[in-house]
Design a protein around this motif. Structure first.
Motif, PDB file in Angstrom:
ATOM      1  N   THR A 127      30.820 -32.359  -0.005  1.00 50.63           N
ATOM      2  CA  THR A 127      31.134 -33.700   0.012  1.00 50.63           C
ATOM      3  C   THR A 127      31.908 -34.231  -0.903  1.00 50.63           C
ATOM      4  OG1 THR A 127      29.406 -35.764   0.267  1.00 50.63           O
ATOM      5  CG2 THR A 127      28.979 -34.096  -1.331  1.00 50.63           C
ATOM      6  N   ALA A 128      32.196 -35.704  -0.632  1.00 49.97           N
ATOM      7  CA  ALA A 128      32.912 -36.261  -1.757  1.00 49.97           C
ATOM      8  C   ALA A 128      32.460 -37.629  -2.409  1.00 49.97           C
ATOM      9  CB  ALA A 128      34.417 -36.490  -1.140  1.00 49.97           C
ATOM     10  N   THR A 129      32.415 -37.759  -3.434  1.00 49.32           N
ATOM     11  CA  THR A 129      31.975 -38.833  -4.286  1.00 49.32           C
ATOM     12  C   THR A 129      33.240 -39.717  -4.513  1.00 49.32           C
ATOM     13  OG1 THR A 129      32.520 -38.234  -6.565  1.00 49.32           O
ATOM     14  CG2 THR A 129      30.355 -37.435  -5.993  1.00 49.32           C
ATOM     15  N   LYS A 130      33.400 -40.602  -4.949  1.00 46.07           N
ATOM     16  CA  LYS A 130      34.516 -41.625  -5.269  1.00 46.07           C
ATOM     17  C   LYS A 130      35.249 -41.112  -6.017  1.00 46.07           C
ATOM     18  CE  LYS A 130      33.184 -45.422  -8.515  1.00 46.07           C
ATOM     19  NZ  LYS A 130      31.976 -44.590  -8.969  1.00 46.07           N
ATOM     20  N   ASP A 131      34.971 -40.094  -7.030  1.00 45.04           N
ATOM     21  CA  ASP A 131      35.880 -39.471  -8.079  1.00 45.04           C
ATOM     22  C   ASP A 131      36.233 -37.961  -7.822  1.00 45.04           C
ATOM     23  OD1 ASP A 131      36.059 -42.019  -9.458  1.00 45.04           O
ATOM     24  OD2 ASP A 131      34.082 -41.597 -10.360  1.00 45.04           O
ATOM     25  N   TYR A 132      35.309 -37.423  -7.222  1.00 47.66           N
ATOM     26  CA  TYR A 132      35.605 -35.886  -7.083  1.00 47.66           C
ATOM     27  C   TYR A 132      34.913 -35.271  -5.758  1.00 47.66           C
ATOM     28  CZ  TYR A 132      30.846 -35.973  -9.389  1.00 47.66           C
ATOM     29  OH  TYR A 132      29.409 -36.340  -9.685  1.00 47.66           O
ATOM     30  N   TYR A 133      35.226 -33.945  -5.666  1.00 43.94           N
ATOM     31  CA  TYR A 133      34.607 -33.246  -4.731  1.00 43.94           C
ATOM     32  C   TYR A 133      33.211 -32.481  -5.222  1.00 43.94           C
ATOM     33  CZ  TYR A 133      39.209 -33.531  -2.555  1.00 43.94           C
ATOM     34  OH  TYR A 133      40.419 -33.837  -2.161  1.00 43.94           O
ATOM     35  N   ILE A 134      32.415 -32.107  -4.277  1.00 44.37           N
ATOM     36  CA  ILE A 134      31.242 -31.340  -4.627  1.00 44.37           C
ATOM     37  C   ILE A 134      31.305 -30.329  -3.598  1.00 44.37           C
ATOM     38  CG2 ILE A 134      28.672 -30.811  -5.218  1.00 44.37           C
ATOM     39  CD1 ILE A 134      28.516 -33.812  -5.682  1.00 44.37           C
ATOM     40  N   LEU A 135      31.410 -28.849  -3.793  1.00 45.82           N
ATOM     41  CA  LEU A 135      31.772 -27.829  -2.818  1.00 45.82           C
ATOM     42  C   LEU A 135      30.626 -26.972  -3.238  1.00 45.82           C
ATOM     43  CD1 LEU A 135      35.704 -27.607  -3.294  1.00 45.82           C
ATOM     44  CD2 LEU A 135      34.248 -29.025  -1.656  1.00 45.82           C
ATOM     45  N   GLY A 136      30.021 -26.273  -2.033  1.00 43.11           N
ATOM     46  CA  GLY A 136      29.026 -25.344  -2.358  1.00 43.11           C
ATOM     47  C   GLY A 136      29.479 -23.824  -1.723  1.00 43.11           C
ATOM     48  N   ASP A 137      29.412 -22.775  -2.494  1.00 43.77           N
ATOM     49  CA  ASP A 137      29.925 -21.519  -2.151  1.00 43.77           C
ATOM     50  C   ASP A 137      29.135 -20.452  -1.526  1.00 43.77           C
ATOM     51  OD1 ASP A 137      28.757 -20.340  -4.281  1.00 43.77           O
ATOM     52  OD2 ASP A 137      30.625 -20.085  -5.305  1.00 43.77           O
ATOM     53  N   ALA A 138      29.416 -19.310  -1.273  1.00 47.03           N
ATOM     54  CA  ALA A 138      29.027 -18.268  -0.799  1.00 47.03           C
ATOM     55  C   ALA A 138      27.945 -17.828  -1.654  1.00 47.03           C
ATOM     56  CB  ALA A 138      29.667 -17.083  -0.355  1.00 47.03           C
ATOM     57  N   TYR A 139      27.914 -17.893  -2.994  1.00 46.12           N
ATOM     58  CA  TYR A 139      27.250 -16.985  -4.130  1.00 46.12           C
ATOM     59  C   TYR A 139      26.085 -18.241  -4.439  1.00 46.12           C
ATOM     60  CZ  TYR A 139      30.816 -13.660  -4.877  1.00 46.12           C
ATOM     61  OH  TYR A 139      31.836 -12.660  -4.762  1.00 46.12           O
ATOM     62  N   GLY A 140      25.882 -19.300  -3.762  1.00 46.25           N
ATOM     63  CA  GLY A 140      24.735 -20.225  -4.223  1.00 46.25           C
ATOM     64  C   GLY A 140      24.890 -21.474  -5.246  1.00 46.25           C
ATOM     65  N   TYR A 141      26.252 -21.331  -5.665  1.00 46.03           N
ATOM     66  CA  TYR A 141      26.768 -22.325  -6.829  1.00 46.03           C
ATOM     67  C   TYR A 141      27.334 -23.547  -5.752  1.00 46.03           C
ATOM     68  CZ  TYR A 141      26.555 -20.143 -11.224  1.00 46.03           C
ATOM     69  OH  TYR A 141      26.396 -19.588 -12.444  1.00 46.03           O
ATOM     70  N   ILE A 142      27.095 -24.839  -6.347  1.00 45.26           N
ATOM     71  CA  ILE A 142      27.791 -26.077  -6.306  1.00 45.26           C
ATOM     72  C   ILE A 142      28.741 -26.190  -7.192  1.00 45.26           C
ATOM     73  CG2 ILE A 142      26.171 -26.973  -4.455  1.00 45.26           C
ATOM     74  CD1 ILE A 142      25.477 -28.888  -6.433  1.00 45.26           C
ATOM     75  N   LYS A 143      30.117 -26.724  -6.866  1.00 42.55           N
ATOM     76  CA  LYS A 143      30.792 -27.115  -8.200  1.00 42.55           C
ATOM     77  C   LYS A 143      31.660 -28.373  -7.934  1.00 42.55           C
ATOM     78  CE  LYS A 143      31.707 -22.130  -8.993  1.00 42.55           C
ATOM     79  NZ  LYS A 143      32.526 -21.005  -9.411  1.00 42.55           N
ATOM     80  N   ALA A 144      31.887 -29.150  -8.982  1.00 40.36           N
ATOM     81  CA  ALA A 144      32.738 -30.487  -8.762  1.00 40.36           C
ATOM     82  C   ALA A 144      34.107 -30.246  -9.171  1.00 40.36           C
ATOM     83  CB  ALA A 144      31.750 -31.427  -9.326  1.00 40.36           C
ATOM     84  N   PHE A 145      34.945 -30.653  -8.524  1.00 41.79           N
ATOM     85  CA  PHE A 145      36.199 -30.568  -8.799  1.00 41.79           C
ATOM     86  C   PHE A 145      37.027 -32.197  -8.639  1.00 41.79           C
ATOM     87  CE2 PHE A 145      35.085 -26.348  -7.419  1.00 41.79           C
ATOM     88  CZ  PHE A 145      35.760 -25.568  -8.247  1.00 41.79           C
ATOM     89  N   ASP A 146      37.934 -32.548  -9.535  1.00 43.16           N
ATOM     90  CA  ASP A 146      38.672 -33.458  -9.226  1.00 43.16           C
ATOM     91  C   ASP A 146      40.119 -33.462  -8.487  1.00 43.16           C
ATOM     92  OD1 ASP A 146      40.774 -32.432 -10.985  1.00 43.16           O
ATOM     93  OD2 ASP A 146      40.157 -33.991 -12.544  1.00 43.16           O
ATOM     94  N   LYS A 147      40.873 -34.235  -8.184  1.00 50.23           N
ATOM     95  CA  LYS A 147      41.936 -34.046  -7.238  1.00 50.23           C
ATOM     96  C   LYS A 147      42.905 -33.234  -7.865  1.00 50.23           C
ATOM     97  CE  LYS A 147      42.840 -38.390  -5.877  1.00 50.23           C
ATOM     98  NZ  LYS A 147      43.402 -39.493  -5.119  1.00 50.23           N
ATOM     99  N   ASP A 148      42.959 -32.971  -8.982  1.00 51.65           N
ATOM    100  CA  ASP A 148      43.969 -32.277  -9.669  1.00 51.65           C
ATOM    101  C   ASP A 148      43.499 -30.627  -9.866  1.00 51.65           C
ATOM    102  OD1 ASP A 148      45.753 -34.357 -10.000  1.00 51.65           O
ATOM    103  OD2 ASP A 148      44.624 -34.859 -12.038  1.00 51.65           O
ATOM    104  N   GLY A 149      42.385 -30.397  -9.313  1.00 54.04           N
ATOM    105  CA  GLY A 149      41.739 -29.088  -9.527  1.00 54.04           C
ATOM    106  C   GLY A 149      40.967 -28.803 -10.673  1.00 54.04           C
TER     107      GLY A 149
END
Length: 414
Positions: free
Chosen positions: A321-343
Motif C-alpha cells: 500500500t502507499a501512504t502519502k510519503d512512502y510505500y509499505i511492501l510485504g514480502d515472502a519472508y513475513g516482513y513489511i518494509k517502508a521505502f520512499d520514492k528514492d529507494g
C-alpha cells in the motif's frame, strides 16, 4: 509444566530471540551480510506452542486476552508447528472507516468466506460472496457473487452498477478493482485479466500478439493495479512483462523484469511514481519509474538504466500500500518494509509467513496486514513499540492479531 514456568520460559526466551535477531539484521543491513560472523539466532519455543495455544483459547473464553498478551507476547516461529493443517490465506483486505475493514479467507481457487472486522469484533458475511474490491478513490465497493459483480457507493451504500458475467463467470477471482466512477471493473484471474463494463468482458492481458492457434490466456503470478486517478492500468504475470495500459486496455508502455518474474505493481498515492516488482524464488527486485515516463515506457529486462530507480533489491513482494510519503511492501519472508520514492528503506517490521494482504486507514494511522499463516494483524503506525518481543526497527504497536484458522470453533484473538 506449570503455567508460571511456561510463561517465564516463553517470555525470557522470546525477549532474548527478538534482541538477537534485531541485532543481527541491523548488523547485516549496515555492514553487509557477508561480514556477519555470529551464529544465526534460534527461537527454541516450539515445545511450548501447544500449551500456549491452549492458554490463549482459555483467555479468549474468559475475556482475559489483554492480560494474556502482556504475559505471552505473540511470536511466529514457535507456532509454525500449529499452522500445518490450520493456516489459510487471508486476502482482499479493504478499509471501510474508523476501525472497520472487510476481508476474505481462501484463495481464488478455493471456497472463500468474507468477514467484517470492526473494533476487534469479527462478523461473517454472506457465503455467496466470491470476491470484494474497492476503488482507489470515492469508496466504490465491488462485490462478486455467482455470475455477477455489483458496485456500491460506500460499504452497504447505494447500488450504482451491476455486471452480469458470461465468459468470466466461472473464473476464480484473484483481485477485483472497480473504477472510481463505478463504470468498469478490473478483473484479475489466473485465466487472464479482464476489463468488465456494461458492453463487454474484454481480455486485456495477456494478448495473443502472434495469433497462435493453441494459445491460451492462462497465467501464473497474475498481478495488476489501477492508478489512483484511473488514467492507467498496469498488468503483468510470470510469463509477460509489466505493461502500462490506458483505461480502455490499450498498451502505452512496458517495464521489463529486473529479476526473473513480474510479480507485483503499485502507484504512489499521488500517481507520481509506479513501482514494479519481479521475483526469483523468495527474493526480488523492485524498481520505480516516474509519471512522465508512463506513456512510451520501454524498460529493458535485466538491464541497468537511468530510466528507473531501484527501490529495493531483496523482497519478493506479495502485497503493498502507499501512504502519502512512502510505500509499505510485504514480502515472502513475513516482513513489511517502508521505502520512499528514492529507494531509501525507512523501517521494517516482522510478522512471519508470506504476506497475503494489506490495507491502510484513510488517516494513515492504522495498518492491517494478513499472512498465509491465517493470521490478521492490526498495527498502529508510529505509536511506539508495545513490548520487547517486537522484531524490526519500526516504531509500531500491534493492537492484536487474529488467528483465523481452519477447523477451529472460533477466531482466536491474541
Amino acid at each position: 509444566m506449570q503455567n508460571t514456568t511456561i510463561q517465564e520460559e516463553w517470555f525470557s526466551k522470546g525477549e532474548r530471540y527478538a534482541t538477537e535477531i534485531n541485532e543481527m539484521v541491523d548488523f547485516g543491513e549496515k555492514n553487509g551480510w557477508e561480514n556477519w560472523k555470529g551464529e544465526e539466532p534460534e527461537d527454541k519455543r516450539s515445545n511450548l506452542a501447544e500449551s500456549v495455544f491452549n492458554l490463549l483459547k482459555k483467555a479468549n473464553q474468559n475475556g482475559d486476552v489483554e492480560n494474556f498478551r502482556a504475559n505471552f507476547p505473540p511470536a511466529h516461529t514457535p507456532i509454525i508447528p500449529l499452522l500445518e493443517n490450520r493456516s489459510q490465506s487471508i486476502e482482499q483486505l479493504h478499509f471501510i472507516s474508523g476501525e472497520k475493514i472487510v476481508f476474505m479467507t481462501g484463495t481464488s481457487y478455493e471456497k472463500r468466506q468474507a468477514y467484517l472486522l470492526d473494533h476487534g469484533q469479527v462478523t461473517q458475511l454472506d457465503e455467496n460472496i466470491q470476491a470484494i474490491g474497492k476503488s482507489k478513490q470515492n469508496d466504490v465497493f465491488a462485490i462478486a457473487t455467482p455470475g455477477k459483480i455489483s458496485l456500491y457507493k460506500g460499504w452497504e451504500g447505494a447500488l450504482i452498477n451491476e455486471f452480469e458475467l458470461n465468459q468470466t463467470a466461472e473464473l476464480g477471482i484473484t483481485e477485483l478493482i472497480p473504477f472510481n466512477d463505478g463504470s468498469k471493473v478490473l478483473l484479475v484471474t489466473s485465466f487472464g485479466i479482464y476489463l468488465i463494463s456494461q458492453k463487454e468482458e474484454k481480455l486485456i492481458h495477456p494478448i495473443n500478439e502472434d495469433d497462435e492457434e493453441d494459445w491460451t490466456p492462462d497465467i501464473d503470478m497474475e498481478n495488476a493495479t489501477l492508478s489512483n486517478d484511473n488514467s492507467y492500468i498496469v498488468v503483468g504475470d510470470q510469463s509477460y512483462d509489466h505493461r502500462i495500459l490506458d483505461p480502455e486496455g490499450n498498451t502505452l508502455g512496458s517495464i521489463g523484469a529486473q529479476s526473473s518474474y513480474p510479480h507485483f505493481c503499485l502507484f504512489t498515492k499521488d500517481d507520481s511514481q509506479l513501482i514494479t516488482n519481479s521475483c526469483h524464488f523468495y527474493n526480488g527486485i523492485t524498481i520505480g519509474i516516474n509519471s512522465g515516463q508512463y506513456e512510451g515506457a520501454d524498460i529493458e529486462a535485466y538491464t541497468e538504466s537511468d530510466d528507473y530507480t531501484i527501490i529495493d533489491e531483496e523482497m519478493r513482494v506479495y502485497a503493498g500500500t502507499a501512504t502519502k510519503d512512502y510505500y509499505i511492501l510485504g514480502d515472502a519472508y513475513g516482513y513489511i518494509k517502508a521505502f520512499d520514492k528514492d529507494g531509501k528503506q525507512l523501517w521494517r517490521h516482522f510478522f512471519g509467513s508470506s504476506i497475503s494482504g494489506m490495507t491502510l486507514s484513510d488517516d494513515e494511522k492504522t495498518l492491517w496486514v494478513a499472512a498465509h499463516s491465517g493470521i490478521l494483524h492490526q498495527l498502529k503506525l508510529d505509536k511506539g513499540r508495545r513490548d520487547t518481543h517486537t522484531i524490526g526497527n519500526g516504531n509500531h504497536y500491534e493492537e492484536f492479531r487474529l488467528l483465523i484458522w481452519k477447523d477451529e470453533p472460533q477466531i482466536w484473538k491474541w
